[in-house]
Structures are given as C-alpha cells and as structure tokens.
Scaffold this motif. Sequence first.
Motif, short mmCIF file in Angstrom:
data_model
loop_
_atom_site.label_atom_id
_atom_site.label_comp_id
_atom_site.label_asym_id
_atom_site.label_seq_id
_atom_site.Cartn_x
_atom_site.Cartn_y
_atom_site.Cartn_z
N GLY A 100 4.75 57.52 72.60
CA GLY A 100 5.28 58.04 73.90
C GLY A 100 6.51 57.25 74.76
N LEU A 101 6.08 55.79 74.53
CA LEU A 101 7.06 54.58 75.34
C LEU A 101 7.86 53.97 74.07
CD1 LEU A 101 5.75 53.90 78.71
CD2 LEU A 101 7.63 54.59 77.72
N GLY A 102 7.79 54.13 73.04
CA GLY A 102 8.68 53.36 71.69
C GLY A 102 7.51 51.88 71.00
N ASP A 103 6.85 52.82 70.96
CA ASP A 103 6.02 51.32 70.69
C ASP A 103 5.88 51.33 68.48
OD1 ASP A 103 4.85 50.74 73.11
OD2 ASP A 103 3.14 49.83 72.46
N ASP A 104 6.46 52.95 68.37
CA ASP A 104 6.42 52.66 67.36
C ASP A 104 7.89 52.83 66.64
OD1 ASP A 104 7.05 54.44 68.89
OD2 ASP A 104 6.90 56.32 67.21
N SER A 105 7.85 51.21 66.53
CA SER A 105 9.55 50.68 66.93
C SER A 105 10.20 51.05 65.14
CB SER A 105 9.37 48.99 66.90
OG SER A 105 8.43 48.36 65.56
N GLY A 106 9.47 51.93 64.30
CA GLY A 106 10.51 52.13 63.09
C GLY A 106 9.79 53.29 62.61
N SER A 107 9.74 53.92 63.54
CA SER A 107 9.83 55.72 63.71
C SER A 107 11.33 56.30 63.12
CB SER A 107 9.39 56.42 64.16
OG SER A 107 9.60 56.00 65.86
N SER A 111 13.28 55.22 69.22
CA SER A 111 12.27 54.50 69.66
C SER A 111 12.72 52.63 69.48
CB SER A 111 11.23 54.63 68.45
OG SER A 111 10.82 56.15 68.96
N THR A 112 13.11 52.52 68.00
CA THR A 112 13.37 51.06 68.31
C THR A 112 14.58 50.49 69.28
OG1 THR A 112 13.50 50.94 65.72
CG2 THR A 112 14.92 49.66 66.62
N MET A 113 15.68 50.72 69.36
CA MET A 113 15.89 50.50 71.04
C MET A 113 15.09 50.04 71.70
SD MET A 113 18.93 48.95 69.32
CE MET A 113 19.08 48.03 70.44
N LEU A 114 14.62 51.66 72.17
CA LEU A 114 13.61 51.50 73.29
C LEU A 114 12.78 50.62 73.81
CD1 LEU A 114 13.36 53.63 75.95
CD2 LEU A 114 11.80 54.33 74.51
N LEU A 115 12.34 49.85 72.59
CA LEU A 115 11.38 48.92 72.29
C LEU A 115 12.36 47.42 72.96
CD1 LEU A 115 8.05 47.58 72.33
CD2 LEU A 115 8.44 47.61 69.94
N VAL A 143 22.94 50.98 75.38
CA VAL A 143 22.54 50.32 77.03
C VAL A 143 23.39 51.31 77.22
CG1 VAL A 143 22.17 50.34 79.18
CG2 VAL A 143 20.33 49.57 77.63
N ASN A 144 24.68 51.29 76.89
CA ASN A 144 26.05 51.89 77.66
C ASN A 144 26.61 52.99 76.93
OD1 ASN A 144 28.99 51.25 79.43
ND2 ASN A 144 29.16 51.86 76.78
N ASN A 145 25.69 53.37 75.60
CA ASN A 145 26.00 54.61 75.07
C ASN A 145 24.69 56.27 76.07
OD1 ASN A 145 28.26 53.97 73.34
ND2 ASN A 145 26.51 53.76 72.30
N PHE A 167 15.50 60.68 77.50
CA PHE A 167 15.86 61.09 79.32
C PHE A 167 14.65 60.51 79.75
CE2 PHE A 167 15.79 62.47 83.86
CZ PHE A 167 16.83 61.56 84.63
N ASP A 168 12.95 61.07 79.65
CA ASP A 168 12.15 61.23 80.02
C ASP A 168 11.58 59.46 79.52
OD1 ASP A 168 12.16 63.28 81.10
OD2 ASP A 168 10.66 63.97 79.56
N LYS A 169 11.96 58.67 78.58
CA LYS A 169 11.77 57.59 78.15
C LYS A 169 11.91 57.58 78.38
CE LYS A 169 9.56 59.63 73.63
NZ LYS A 169 9.63 59.54 72.04
N LEU A 170 13.65 56.69 78.86
CA LEU A 170 13.77 55.85 79.53
C LEU A 170 13.79 56.41 80.62
CD1 LEU A 170 17.77 56.51 77.66
CD2 LEU A 170 16.26 53.98 77.47
N GLU A 171 13.57 57.07 81.43
CA GLU A 171 13.63 57.32 82.75
C GLU A 171 11.77 56.12 83.40
OE1 GLU A 171 14.09 59.70 86.67
OE2 GLU A 171 14.99 58.11 85.54
N SER A 172 10.69 56.43 82.32
CA SER A 172 9.48 55.73 82.46
C SER A 172 9.58 54.37 82.71
CB SER A 172 8.36 56.53 81.57
OG SER A 172 9.56 55.74 80.20
N ILE A 173 10.31 53.62 81.77
CA ILE A 173 11.08 52.34 82.07
C ILE A 173 11.66 51.88 83.52
CG2 ILE A 173 10.29 51.45 79.77
CD1 ILE A 173 12.49 51.79 79.34
N GLY A 174 12.15 52.75 84.29
CA GLY A 174 13.32 52.76 85.34
C GLY A 174 15.17 52.42 84.74
N PHE A 175 15.36 52.92 84.49
CA PHE A 175 16.59 53.50 84.04
C PHE A 175 17.25 53.49 84.73
CE2 PHE A 175 20.03 53.99 81.15
CZ PHE A 175 20.11 52.98 80.12
N PHE A 176 18.17 52.60 84.34
CA PHE A 176 19.52 52.61 85.21
C PHE A 176 20.68 52.92 85.24
CE2 PHE A 176 23.61 50.30 87.48
CZ PHE A 176 23.25 51.20 88.66
N TRP A 177 20.77 54.81 85.93
CA TRP A 177 22.08 55.63 84.98
C TRP A 177 23.65 55.09 85.12
CZ3 TRP A 177 20.01 57.74 80.57
CH2 TRP A 177 18.67 58.20 80.84
#
Length: 258
Positions: A100-107, A111-115, A143-145, A167-177
């Motif tokens: 759920g947090l982007g560890d599946d970098s090849g999926s 997910s790749t960029m989130l990681l 990130v800008n996109n 949105f939820d995944k980015l929020e989970s790592i404290g994303f600055f919007w």
Amino acid sequence: AILSRFVPTPSCSTTKRLSIAVMSSTNEATASNNKKRKSENSEGEEVVSLQEYKELEERLSRAEQELAKSKALVKELEEKIAATSASVGDDEGDSSGDEGLGDDSGSNPFSTMLLQLREFRIANGHTKVPLKYPANPKLGIWVNNQKLKYSNLKGGKKGSKISQEQFDKLESIGFFWGSKFPETSWEDRFEELKKYKTSMKTCNVPMNPTNPSPLAKWVSVQRYEFKRAKHGRDSLLTHEQIEQLNSIGFNWKGPRLT
C-alpha cells in the motif's frame, strides 16, 4: 548499779511507744526511698522509651524513602516493559506487511515515483522537491504534476485529476500540496490523537475501510511505519516520534487500513 539509782528504768509502756515510733520512722524512710527509686526508675524508663520512639521514627522515615524509591523503580520498569511489549509485538499471521505504500516499485509508474519520493522524504524530512531538482529531475516534475492534479480536483478545473487512492498514498508520507492548501503536520495529528485518547480513553481510532477519518488514516500509517522500523527498514517515524506515541499508550498492533 550506781547509775541505776539516778536513771529511772523505762516502763514497758514507754519502751513499747518508743519502739513503735522508731518502726514508724523507719517505715516512712523506707517508703520515701522506695518512692524516690520508683520515680527515678520511671523517669529512666521514660527517657529510654523516648529514644526508642525517635529511633522508630527514623527507621520509619528510612523505610518510607525506600518504599518511594521502590515504587518509582517499579513504575519505570512497568513503562519499559510496556514499551518493549509494544515494540516487539506479535507479527504471527500478519502478511499485510509492506503493501500500500509504493514498495512494489515495478508495478506501475506512480508506485515507482512514490517510492522515490518516500526516500526523499526520509532523507530530507519533507516532500518539497523543487521543480528543477538536479539529483532527480523526473521526481521534481512528477511532484509538481501531483500538485496540479490535486488543484484541478479541488478547483473543479479541467485536466487530469488525482485519484483518491493516489491522494491517500501521498498523504500517508506527509505530502506538501502547496501553500494554497492547509498543511497538517505530524505534531498536529499527534495532538489530535491525544485529545481523542483523553475523550475516549483509548488510542484505537475506529478504522472504517469505506470512509476512514483523517486521524484513522494517520494512525494506520504510524503502525505501518513502526513495523518497517522494527524490521530494520527505512521508516518515516523517528525515534522521538515513537517515544511520543509510546508515552500515550499507543497500540502498535491495532488494525490498519489497506
């Protein structure tokens, strides 16, 4: 014989009276001495009793001090045991692990960029990647996109919009919007959880899978990040944050959102 002529022999009654007087005087003297000795003994006993009382008071004071130290030690040990129990946990049968947090970098690309952003967040303490980021130009653009997609969603604008899952995944790592949107820090959520604990007497915020509250999402992320840290993986949680959560009795083994 000559003296007997001049000194009259006392009569029996006179002798008896003298004898009684002497005995009476002797008895009074004896009684007085006994009374004096009794008084001295009594005073002596009172002095010894006072000393014993003072000694008992000192012993009691020392015992109370030792008891207070023992109670403090017991409390400290209980807190350490509780913290250790929470840290060790019981992962038996828990296969949800790192989903759920982007560890599946090849999926997928997201997910790749989130990681990559997650790694930036751990290294820098924030997600404010500049648009022109020489170390990783693709990350700055990505990130800008995400900010543009979120702005389109919030403003009802045309163009690509961010999904709820993203949105939820980015929020989970404290994303600055962006400065246009209010930012909720880790400390803000922690204070919110403290208030919840005070009100509900527990840190187990209900996990509604269909419509989880922001606090529930945050609690879920803390459990996930703690599990990563426990297994020696990179984590967004710092040691200080773990200590803060332990201090309010946070349940690390509670349910998580997937």
